[in-house]
Design an enzyme around this catalytic site. Structure first.
Site, PDB file in Angstrom:
ATOM      1  N   ASP A   1       0.875  -1.163   0.000  1.00  0.00           N
ATOM      2  CA  ASP A   1       0.000   0.000   0.000  1.00  0.00           C
ATOM      3  C   ASP A   1       0.928   1.233   0.000  1.00  0.00           C
ATOM      4  O   ASP A   1       2.133   1.098   0.272  1.00  0.00           O
ATOM      5  CB  ASP A   1      -0.872  -0.034   1.255  1.00  0.00           C
ATOM      6  CG  ASP A   1      -1.694   1.223   1.418  1.00  0.00           C
ATOM      7  OD1 ASP A   1      -2.337   1.639   0.448  1.00  0.00           O
ATOM      8  OD2 ASP A   1      -1.676   1.799   2.523  1.00  0.00           O
ATOM      9  N   LEU A   2       0.408   2.406  -0.315  1.00  0.00           N
ATOM     10  CA  LEU A   2       1.272   3.599  -0.363  1.00  0.00           C
ATOM     11  C   LEU A   2       1.146   4.457   0.898  1.00  0.00           C
ATOM     12  O   LEU A   2       2.059   4.537   1.729  1.00  0.00           O
ATOM     13  CB  LEU A   2       0.915   4.443  -1.593  1.00  0.00           C
ATOM     14  CG  LEU A   2       1.664   5.766  -1.710  1.00  0.00           C
ATOM     15  CD1 LEU A   2       3.132   5.534  -2.069  1.00  0.00           C
ATOM     16  CD2 LEU A   2       1.021   6.678  -2.750  1.00  0.00           C
ATOM     17  N   ASP A   3      -0.058   5.089   1.023  1.00  0.00           N
ATOM     18  CA  ASP A   3      -0.260   6.049   2.115  1.00  0.00           C
ATOM     19  C   ASP A   3      -0.216   5.338   3.470  1.00  0.00           C
ATOM     20  O   ASP A   3      -1.005   4.428   3.718  1.00  0.00           O
ATOM     21  CB  ASP A   3      -1.627   6.732   1.952  1.00  0.00           C
ATOM     22  CG  ASP A   3      -1.719   7.571   0.673  1.00  0.00           C
ATOM     23  OD1 ASP A   3      -0.783   8.340   0.422  1.00  0.00           O
ATOM     24  OD2 ASP A   3      -2.724   7.454  -0.048  1.00  0.00           O
TER      25      ASP A   3
ATOM     26  N   THR B   1       1.533  10.126   4.231  1.00  0.00           N
ATOM     27  CA  THR B   1       0.716  11.166   3.601  1.00  0.00           C
ATOM     28  C   THR B   1      -0.624  11.367   4.300  1.00  0.00           C
ATOM     29  O   THR B   1      -1.346  12.305   3.956  1.00  0.00           O
ATOM     30  CB  THR B   1       0.464  10.799   2.122  1.00  0.00           C
ATOM     31  OG1 THR B   1       0.380   9.383   2.047  1.00  0.00           O
ATOM     32  CG2 THR B   1       1.566  11.290   1.219  1.00  0.00           C
TER      33      THR B   1
ATOM     34  N   LYS C   1      -8.553   6.167   6.325  1.00  0.00           N
ATOM     35  CA  LYS C   1      -7.387   5.409   5.841  1.00  0.00           C
ATOM     36  C   LYS C   1      -7.816   4.287   4.900  1.00  0.00           C
ATOM     37  O   LYS C   1      -8.674   3.474   5.247  1.00  0.00           O
ATOM     38  CB  LYS C   1      -6.587   4.846   7.018  1.00  0.00           C
ATOM     39  CG  LYS C   1      -5.832   5.930   7.752  1.00  0.00           C
ATOM     40  CD  LYS C   1      -4.893   5.383   8.796  1.00  0.00           C
ATOM     41  CE  LYS C   1      -4.109   6.519   9.427  1.00  0.00           C
ATOM     42  NZ  LYS C   1      -3.312   6.059  10.576  1.00  0.00           N
ATOM     43  N   GLY C   2      -7.215   4.260   3.741  1.00  0.00           N
ATOM     44  CA  GLY C   2      -7.512   3.212   2.761  1.00  0.00           C
ATOM     45  C   GLY C   2      -8.817   3.416   2.010  1.00  0.00           C
ATOM     46  O   GLY C   2      -9.180   2.615   1.160  1.00  0.00           O
TER      47      GLY C   2
ATOM     48  N   ARG D   1     -11.423   8.581  -2.260  1.00  0.00           N
ATOM     49  CA  ARG D   1     -11.691  10.019  -2.082  1.00  0.00           C
ATOM     50  C   ARG D   1     -13.195  10.297  -2.000  1.00  0.00           C
ATOM     51  O   ARG D   1     -13.657  11.057  -1.152  1.00  0.00           O
ATOM     52  CB  ARG D   1     -11.074  10.799  -3.240  1.00  0.00           C
ATOM     53  CG  ARG D   1     -10.983  12.297  -2.989  1.00  0.00           C
ATOM     54  CD  ARG D   1     -10.434  13.019  -4.207  1.00  0.00           C
ATOM     55  NE  ARG D   1      -9.200  12.433  -4.701  1.00  0.00           N
ATOM     56  CZ  ARG D   1      -8.682  12.684  -5.899  1.00  0.00           C
ATOM     57  NH1 ARG D   1      -9.289  13.508  -6.723  1.00  0.00           N
ATOM     58  NH2 ARG D   1      -7.560  12.107  -6.280  1.00  0.00           N
TER      59      ARG D   1
ATOM     60  N   SER E   1      -5.207   5.448  -3.888  1.00  0.00           N
ATOM     61  CA  SER E   1      -4.989   6.847  -4.273  1.00  0.00           C
ATOM     62  C   SER E   1      -4.852   7.034  -5.779  1.00  0.00           C
ATOM     63  O   SER E   1      -4.221   6.227  -6.470  1.00  0.00           O
ATOM     64  CB  SER E   1      -3.729   7.371  -3.594  1.00  0.00           C
ATOM     65  OG  SER E   1      -3.435   8.665  -4.081  1.00  0.00           O
TER      66      SER E   1
ATOM     67  N   ASN F   1      -3.287   9.608  -6.739  1.00  0.00           N
ATOM     68  CA  ASN F   1      -2.050  10.398  -6.785  1.00  0.00           C
ATOM     69  C   ASN F   1      -0.816   9.534  -6.541  1.00  0.00           C
ATOM     70  O   ASN F   1       0.264  10.061  -6.252  1.00  0.00           O
ATOM     71  CB  ASN F   1      -2.108  11.507  -5.722  1.00  0.00           C
ATOM     72  CG  ASN F   1      -3.235  12.494  -5.985  1.00  0.00           C
ATOM     73  OD1 ASN F   1      -3.274  13.132  -7.032  1.00  0.00           O
ATOM     74  ND2 ASN F   1      -4.168  12.616  -5.049  1.00  0.00           N
TER      75      ASN F   1
ATOM     76  N   SER G   1      -2.784   0.637  -4.244  1.00  0.00           N
ATOM     77  CA  SER G   1      -3.216   1.808  -3.471  1.00  0.00           C
ATOM     78  C   SER G   1      -4.572   2.312  -3.937  1.00  0.00           C
ATOM     79  O   SER G   1      -4.909   2.192  -5.111  1.00  0.00           O
ATOM     80  CB  SER G   1      -2.168   2.924  -3.646  1.00  0.00           C
ATOM     81  OG  SER G   1      -2.675   4.158  -3.197  1.00  0.00           O
TER      82      SER G   1
ATOM     83  N   GLU H   1       0.012  -3.395   4.624  1.00  0.00           N
ATOM     84  CA  GLU H   1      -1.134  -2.473   4.721  1.00  0.00           C
ATOM     85  C   GLU H   1      -1.199  -1.783   6.079  1.00  0.00           C
ATOM     86  O   GLU H   1      -0.885  -2.397   7.097  1.00  0.00           O
ATOM     87  CB  GLU H   1      -2.433  -3.277   4.564  1.00  0.00           C
ATOM     88  CG  GLU H   1      -3.123  -3.114   3.244  1.00  0.00           C
ATOM     89  CD  GLU H   1      -3.640  -1.713   2.935  1.00  0.00           C
ATOM     90  OE1 GLU H   1      -3.695  -0.866   3.851  1.00  0.00           O
ATOM     91  OE2 GLU H   1      -3.996  -1.459   1.773  1.00  0.00           O
ATOM     92  N   ASP H   2      -1.649  -0.530   6.082  1.00  0.00           N
ATOM     93  CA  ASP H   2      -1.828   0.184   7.359  1.00  0.00           C
ATOM     94  C   ASP H   2      -3.308   0.440   7.673  1.00  0.00           C
ATOM     95  O   ASP H   2      -3.613   1.022   8.713  1.00  0.00           O
ATOM     96  CB  ASP H   2      -1.111   1.541   7.343  1.00  0.00           C
ATOM     97  CG  ASP H   2      -1.830   2.540   6.456  1.00  0.00           C
ATOM     98  OD1 ASP H   2      -2.199   2.168   5.329  1.00  0.00           O
ATOM     99  OD2 ASP H   2      -2.053   3.678   6.909  1.00  0.00           O
TER     100      ASP H   2
ATOM    101  N   LYS I   1     -11.158  -0.854  -1.662  1.00  0.00           N
ATOM    102  CA  LYS I   1     -10.897  -1.715  -0.504  1.00  0.00           C
ATOM    103  C   LYS I   1     -12.065  -1.521   0.475  1.00  0.00           C
ATOM    104  O   LYS I   1     -12.529  -0.390   0.593  1.00  0.00           O
ATOM    105  CB  LYS I   1      -9.584  -1.311   0.184  1.00  0.00           C
ATOM    106  CG  LYS I   1      -8.348  -1.431  -0.705  1.00  0.00           C
ATOM    107  CD  LYS I   1      -7.120  -0.830  -0.007  1.00  0.00           C
ATOM    108  CE  LYS I   1      -5.933  -0.764  -0.949  1.00  0.00           C
ATOM    109  NZ  LYS I   1      -4.737  -0.103  -0.371  1.00  0.00           N
TER     110      LYS I   1
HETATM  111  C1  BG6 Z   1      -5.638   6.036   0.344  1.00  0.00           C
HETATM  112  C2  BG6 Z   1      -5.650   6.869   1.604  1.00  0.00           C
HETATM  113  O1  BG6 Z   1      -4.376   5.480   0.137  1.00  0.00           O
HETATM  114  O2  BG6 Z   1      -5.993   6.830  -0.792  1.00  0.00           O
HETATM  115  C3  BG6 Z   1      -7.006   7.540   1.757  1.00  0.00           C
HETATM  116  O3  BG6 Z   1      -5.379   6.037   2.711  1.00  0.00           O
HETATM  117  C4  BG6 Z   1      -7.322   8.355   0.509  1.00  0.00           C
HETATM  118  O4  BG6 Z   1      -6.991   8.355   2.900  1.00  0.00           O
HETATM  119  C5  BG6 Z   1      -7.271   7.461  -0.714  1.00  0.00           C
HETATM  120  O5  BG6 Z   1      -8.598   8.948   0.625  1.00  0.00           O
HETATM  121  C6  BG6 Z   1      -7.543   8.205  -2.017  1.00  0.00           C
HETATM  122  O6  BG6 Z   1      -6.495   9.098  -2.250  1.00  0.00           O
HETATM  123  P1  BG6 Z   1      -6.482  10.226  -3.372  1.00  0.00           P
HETATM  124  O7  BG6 Z   1      -5.041  10.661  -3.424  1.00  0.00           O
HETATM  125  O8  BG6 Z   1      -6.929   9.589  -4.659  1.00  0.00           O
HETATM  126  O9  BG6 Z   1      -7.431  11.299  -2.946  1.00  0.00           O
HETATM  127 MG    MG Z   2      -2.724   3.175   3.561  1.00  0.00          MG
END
Ligand code: BG6
Ligand code: MG
Length: 217
Positions: free
Chosen positions: A8-10, A16, A44-45, A48, A115, A117, A113, A168-169, A144
């Site tokens: 996982d990333l964040d 982040t 978390k996880g 958006r 995200s 981003n 991930s 994973e966190d 997820k």
């Molecule tokens: C997850 C984070 O990795 O990505 C979440 O843990 C976040 O908190 C999700 O909402 C989506 O991220 P992004 O960068 O697409 O807004």
């Molecule tokens: Mg995470």
């Protein structure tokens, strides 16, 4: 059969969550309510879109489709400002050591991930070259705890799902890894991540011998 490792990333590779928090808090404050760090745990996880839905529930706010869409954009614009200057100093301790070990042993590595981003963040912190596959919020339709993100990552690595190991966190992420029949390793509070097969506070607690054991079995 080779093993595959999925990160996982964040909250696993970079911290982040604090930037996501600041961007959501700014939006909540603009809408006239508070958003606490404890409430941020729920995010978390989580995608958006789902985060904004939860935020509006917290603030007891209704939104038109137009407002919803513009708040999603606003949050991300603010988040992008926070991550703009990220560099290698924001990589969580001992993550490069583990990535380097896996690379040297030809173990395929994927990102899994939620995200959208993810790729620019890996570029900014200089870790993109370690990853053989990147599956993120741009590639999946089900968030997820659905296992889609990890199953797709396994497929892209060319590794069987049950030969994959996931770091994973987030509770939702551990559930997704378990649903994919992968080995789940919780990074963070073991009371929160109690469904993980293994738990560590962070990567400084993980020895190379432990990783060797995982990839040999
Ligand atoms: C997850 C984070 O990795 O990505 C979440 O843990 C976040 O908190 C999700 O909402 C989506 O991220 P992004 O960068 O697409 O807004
Ligand atoms: Mg995470």
């Amino acid at each position: 059969m080779t093993k595959g490792i999925i990160f996982d990333l964040d909250g696993v590779i970079v911290d982040t969550a604090k930037y996501h928090y600041l961007a959501w808090k700014k939006l909540a404050n603009e809408l006239g309510f508070e958003f606490t760090k404890a409430q941020n745990e729920l995010f978390k996880g989580v995608s958006r879109k789902r985060c904004l839905e939860i935020l509006l529930e917290i603030g007891n706010r209704e939104a038109t489709q137009e407002e919803f869409d513009s708040w999603m954009i606003e949050k991300n614009v603010d988040y992008l400002k926070y991550i703009e200057n990220m560099d290698a100093s924001e990589i969580l301790p001992d993550v490069p050591k583990i990535l380097e070990f896996l690379k040297q042993n030809n173990i395929p590595i994927a990102l899994g991930s939620a995200s959208k981003n993810a790729q620019p963040i890996l570029e900014k912190v200089g870790l993109l070259h370690y990853f053989d596959a990147i599956v993120d919020g741009n590639n999946v339709t089900k968030a997820k705890p659905d296992p889609e993100v990890f199953l797709l990552a396994a497929k892209q690595l060319g590794v069987n799902a049950d030969d994959c190991i996931v770091f994973e966190d987030a509770v939702a992420g551990v559930e997704a890894a378990n649903a994919a029949k992968m080995i789940s390793i919780g990074i963070g509070d073991k009371d929160i991540l109690s469904e993980a097969q293994f738990n560590f506070r962070d990567f400084t607690e993980i020895s190379i011998e432990f990783i060797e054991g995982l990839i040999k079995n």
